[in-house]
Design a protein around this motif. Structure first.
Motif, PDB file in Angstrom:
ATOM      1  N   GLY A 134       0.842  -1.193   0.000  1.00  0.00           N
ATOM      2  CA  GLY A 134       0.000   0.000   0.000  1.00  0.00           C
ATOM      3  C   GLY A 134       0.878   1.244   0.000  1.00  0.00           C
ATOM      4  N   THR A 135       0.258   2.360   0.286  1.00  0.00           N
ATOM      5  CA  THR A 135       0.973   3.629   0.325  1.00  0.00           C
ATOM      6  C   THR A 135       0.548   4.393   1.560  1.00  0.00           C
ATOM      7  OG1 THR A 135       0.795   3.692  -2.082  1.00  0.00           O
ATOM      8  CG2 THR A 135       1.494   5.710  -0.999  1.00  0.00           C
ATOM      9  N   ARG A 136       1.507   5.079   2.161  1.00  0.00           N
ATOM     10  CA  ARG A 136       1.174   5.943   3.306  1.00  0.00           C
ATOM     11  C   ARG A 136       1.232   7.387   2.827  1.00  0.00           C
ATOM     12  NH1 ARG A 136       4.702   7.848   7.383  1.00  0.00           N
ATOM     13  NH2 ARG A 136       6.276   6.314   6.785  1.00  0.00           N
ATOM     14  N   ILE A 137       0.146   8.104   3.102  1.00  0.00           N
ATOM     15  CA  ILE A 137       0.071   9.530   2.747  1.00  0.00           C
ATOM     16  C   ILE A 137       0.112  10.301   4.054  1.00  0.00           C
ATOM     17  CG2 ILE A 137      -1.321  11.304   1.632  1.00  0.00           C
ATOM     18  CD1 ILE A 137      -2.726   8.978   0.134  1.00  0.00           C
ATOM     19  N   GLU A 138       0.975  11.269   4.138  1.00  0.00           N
ATOM     20  CA  GLU A 138       1.144  11.930   5.427  1.00  0.00           C
ATOM     21  C   GLU A 138       1.519  13.393   5.267  1.00  0.00           C
ATOM     22  OE1 GLU A 138       3.207   9.513   8.127  1.00  0.00           O
ATOM     23  OE2 GLU A 138       3.750  11.129   9.489  1.00  0.00           O
ATOM     24  N   GLN A 139       1.052  14.202   6.221  1.00  0.00           N
ATOM     25  CA  GLN A 139       1.520  15.586   6.347  1.00  0.00           C
ATOM     26  C   GLN A 139       1.919  15.787   7.799  1.00  0.00           C
ATOM     27  OE1 GLN A 139      -0.483  19.142   4.692  1.00  0.00           O
ATOM     28  NE2 GLN A 139      -0.737  19.797   6.821  1.00  0.00           N
ATOM     29  N   ASP A 140       3.158  16.250   8.013  1.00  0.00           N
ATOM     30  CA  ASP A 140       3.678  16.338   9.372  1.00  0.00           C
ATOM     31  C   ASP A 140       3.670  17.731   9.949  1.00  0.00           C
ATOM     32  OD1 ASP A 140       6.201  13.932   8.457  1.00  0.00           O
ATOM     33  OD2 ASP A 140       4.239  13.641   9.389  1.00  0.00           O
ATOM     34  N   ASP A 141       3.576  18.748   9.124  1.00  0.00           N
ATOM     35  CA  ASP A 141       3.698  20.116   9.615  1.00  0.00           C
ATOM     36  C   ASP A 141       2.374  20.535  10.259  1.00  0.00           C
ATOM     37  OD1 ASP A 141       4.169  22.734  10.120  1.00  0.00           O
ATOM     38  OD2 ASP A 141       4.727  23.270   8.057  1.00  0.00           O
ATOM     39  N   ALA A 142       2.373  20.740  11.567  1.00  0.00           N
ATOM     40  CA  ALA A 142       1.126  21.015  12.266  1.00  0.00           C
ATOM     41  C   ALA A 142       0.619  22.429  12.048  1.00  0.00           C
ATOM     42  CB  ALA A 142       1.320  20.761  13.759  1.00  0.00           C
ATOM     43  N   SER A 143       1.426  23.277  11.451  1.00  0.00           N
ATOM     44  CA  SER A 143       0.959  24.652  11.258  1.00  0.00           C
ATOM     45  C   SER A 143       0.505  24.893   9.831  1.00  0.00           C
ATOM     46  CB  SER A 143       2.096  25.629  11.605  1.00  0.00           C
ATOM     47  OG  SER A 143       3.232  25.293  10.818  1.00  0.00           O
ATOM     48  N   ARG A 144       0.429  23.828   9.077  1.00  0.00           N
ATOM     49  CA  ARG A 144       0.087  23.949   7.663  1.00  0.00           C
ATOM     50  C   ARG A 144      -1.360  23.555   7.443  1.00  0.00           C
ATOM     51  NH1 ARG A 144       0.016  21.631   2.865  1.00  0.00           N
ATOM     52  NH2 ARG A 144       1.151  22.614   1.153  1.00  0.00           N
ATOM     53  N   ASN A 145      -1.973  24.114   6.377  1.00  0.00           N
ATOM     54  CA  ASN A 145      -3.320  23.651   6.034  1.00  0.00           C
ATOM     55  C   ASN A 145      -3.224  22.384   5.203  1.00  0.00           C
ATOM     56  OD1 ASN A 145      -2.591  24.479   3.469  1.00  0.00           O
ATOM     57  ND2 ASN A 145      -3.775  26.389   3.567  1.00  0.00           N
ATOM     58  N   PHE A 146      -4.370  21.900   4.763  1.00  0.00           N
ATOM     59  CA  PHE A 146      -4.389  20.601   4.098  1.00  0.00           C
ATOM     60  C   PHE A 146      -4.362  20.711   2.575  1.00  0.00           C
ATOM     61  CE2 PHE A 146      -6.532  17.894   7.645  1.00  0.00           C
ATOM     62  CZ  PHE A 146      -5.477  18.189   8.468  1.00  0.00           C
ATOM     63  N   THR A 147      -3.869  21.818   2.027  1.00  0.00           N
ATOM     64  CA  THR A 147      -3.773  21.916   0.569  1.00  0.00           C
ATOM     65  C   THR A 147      -2.608  21.054   0.089  1.00  0.00           C
ATOM     66  OG1 THR A 147      -2.379  23.870   0.845  1.00  0.00           O
ATOM     67  CG2 THR A 147      -4.737  24.229   0.455  1.00  0.00           C
ATOM     68  N   ASN A 148      -2.501  20.954  -1.233  1.00  0.00           N
ATOM     69  CA  ASN A 148      -1.451  20.095  -1.772  1.00  0.00           C
ATOM     70  C   ASN A 148      -0.087  20.774  -1.615  1.00  0.00           C
ATOM     71  OD1 ASN A 148      -1.528  22.107  -3.638  1.00  0.00           O
ATOM     72  ND2 ASN A 148      -1.773  20.770  -5.432  1.00  0.00           N
ATOM     73  N   THR A 149       0.940  20.134  -2.117  1.00  0.00           N
ATOM     74  CA  THR A 149       2.277  20.597  -1.804  1.00  0.00           C
ATOM     75  C   THR A 149       2.573  22.000  -2.347  1.00  0.00           C
ATOM     76  OG1 THR A 149       4.614  20.053  -1.927  1.00  0.00           O
ATOM     77  CG2 THR A 149       3.268  19.433  -3.813  1.00  0.00           C
TER      78      THR A 149
END
Lengths: 154, 316
Positions: B117-132
């Motif tokens: 499978g694949t793991r999708i992750e965002q680690d920066d807690a001060s960021r919104n959920f838009t793409n990179t």
């Protein structure tokens, strides 16, 4: 002078008869007693054996249920081949109709000897189906065949 | 009778001998009961049925832990992950085998199959959920998904959240092409999670703290169970996962999906970053699940089965 109207032969025959009656009375009583004790011994042994089989069937059923009914499981049980010198048979019958246990099935393990005729029944509840089989007493194996449990001669 | 002489009590003798024989027979009969009565005192646990079942549970826990560890260490490619998992399973099998051998049981596990499978992750807690790149507020994370696990969202700033019904609240939208399953995160006086499933049923749960964790696949909000939060309820597989109004939420998220073809390449995946440590959303290979073949054997018992190890699918 005290032996008037007494016949030695008659006296002898009477003693013999009375003694024989007493002795045969004792013999018959003892034979009944021994027979009774033998039947109680057989009944007690069959009960123990029956409960042992039921416990092992339940153990296999628990393993199969934990494994979500995939794979295979076998338990070998060592049982005495004779009870009080007699052979016995183990018979599994389905008596689920008599209960309304949802999801569980009720089976009766019947152990019988023929001479004297003794029958002991032990009930066991399982979640997996148990096949109705008859085996001779002795070492047995309880096997999960992929679809149901089965008691086989081991 | 006195002139009979020394021939006395013949019948009594016979009777005594007969009784003696009967007593001996009785003793023989009773003897056989001794063995069976002894059998009755033995526990039926001697077979080891309960040990086999607890071994099954131990394998699920142990290998689950190995899968999770492998997914976060030395996880550059699927081949690396598979080899690490295989090594880990072999070592676990040896260690457990030694332990169980001490109590007289032989055990072994081996891998039957691995589901990548694949793991999708965002680690920066001060960021919104838009793409990179930050351009897309409505974007598709992944398509062609059959199963998802460990989908967790952590809201770190509730002031960014919109109120319910405002029209631009953050939404996780899961669709199979015809039906939708939606999860909205809003804030009025408290942070609320609203779920609308494919058949139209709606549930709202309130978070009990200000920076809540929403465990979407496990169905909990801030650690408490949210009844009605059933991930992708009513949808058929495969489905796609999208974010809408991703600029109206701040925090981190993570999920593992069965789609293994989300390669780690910005060229094919413009939404994700190449750099795992940048804080922006990224993808990395992961193991979704594995099927383990288990064998447990003791003198009287033989047990063989396979179990699917999926850490985090229905739990916290």
């Amino acid at each position: 002078m005290d032996d008037r109207a007494v016949s030695a032969t008659l006296g002898y025959a009477l003693s013999l008869t009375i003694a024989t009656l007493l002795v045969s009375g004792i013999f018959i009583g003892m034979a009944d007693y021994v027979g009774d004790q033998r039947e109680r011994a057989i009944r007690s042994e069959l009960k123990v054996i029956g409960n042992r089989i039921a416990a092992d069937v339940a153990a296999v059923d628990r393993m199969v249920t934990a494994a979500n009914e995939t794979g295979s499981a076998t338990i070998s049980t060592e049982l005495p081949a004779f009870v009080a010198g007699r052979q016995y048979t183990i018979n599994v019958t389905d008596i689920s109709d008599e209960t309304n246990a949802a999801g569980n099935q009720l089976y009766s393990i019947n152990l019988t000897t023929t001479d004297p005729a003794v029958e002991v029944k032990v009930r066991v509840k399982t979640q997996t189906t148990l096949a109705e089989t008859t085996v001779t007493g002795g070492d047995i194996e309880i096997v999960y065949t992929g679809s149901e449990l089965e008691v086989r001669s081991g | 009778m006195a002139d009979v002489g020394d021939d006395r009590g013949q019948l009594l003798l016979l009777a005594a001998v007969g009784l003696a024989i009967m007593f001996v027979t009785l003793a023989l009969v009773m003897n056989t009961v001794i063995y069976t009565e002894n059998l009755a005192t033995r526990s039926s646990k001697v077979a080891g049925g309960s040990e086999a079942t607890s071994y099954l549970a131990a394998v699920e826990d142990g290998i689950g832990g190995i899968v999770e560890y492998a997914n976060y260490h030395n996880n550059t490619t699927h081949a690396d992950l598979q080899s690490n998992l295989s090594d880990g399973v072999d070592e676990w099998s040896d260690a457990a085998g030694t332990l169980y051998a001490q109590s007289g049981a032989g055990t072994n596990i081996s891998i039957q199959s691995i589901n990548n499978g694949t793991r999708i992750e965002q680690d920066d807690a001060s960021r919104n959920f838009t793409n990179t790149t930050g351009n897309a507020t409505d974007w598709t994370l992944v398509t062609n998904v059959n199963e998802t696990r460990k989908f967790r969202i952590n809201i770190t700033d509730e002031t960014v959240l919109k109120s319910a019904g405002s029209g631009d609240e953050f939404e996780v939208n899961i669709t199979d092409g015809s039906d939708h399953w939606r999860l909205n995160i809003t804030h009025d006086t408290e942070t609320n999670i609203s779920v609308r499933n494919a058949s139209g049923g709606e549930v709202t749960c309130t978070a009990s703290n200000t920076e809540p964790w929403v465990n979407v696949t496990a169905g909990t909000v801030a650690g408490e169970e949210c009844t009605g939060l059933n991930f992708a309820q009513g949808l058929t597989t495969p489905y796609s996962i999208e974010f809408r109004n991703a600029d109206n939420v701040t925090g981190t998220y993570e999920l593992i999906v069965t789609n293994a073809s989300l390669a780690k390449n910005a060229g094919t995946n413009p939404h994700f970053s190449d750099d795992d440590s940048s804080g922006q959303p990224y993808v990395t290979p992961a193991i979704y699940s594995t099927r383990i073949d288990i064998t447990y054997q003791s003198p009287r018992l033989y047990f063989n089965t396979s179990v699917r190890v999926v850490p985090g699918e229905d739990d916290g």
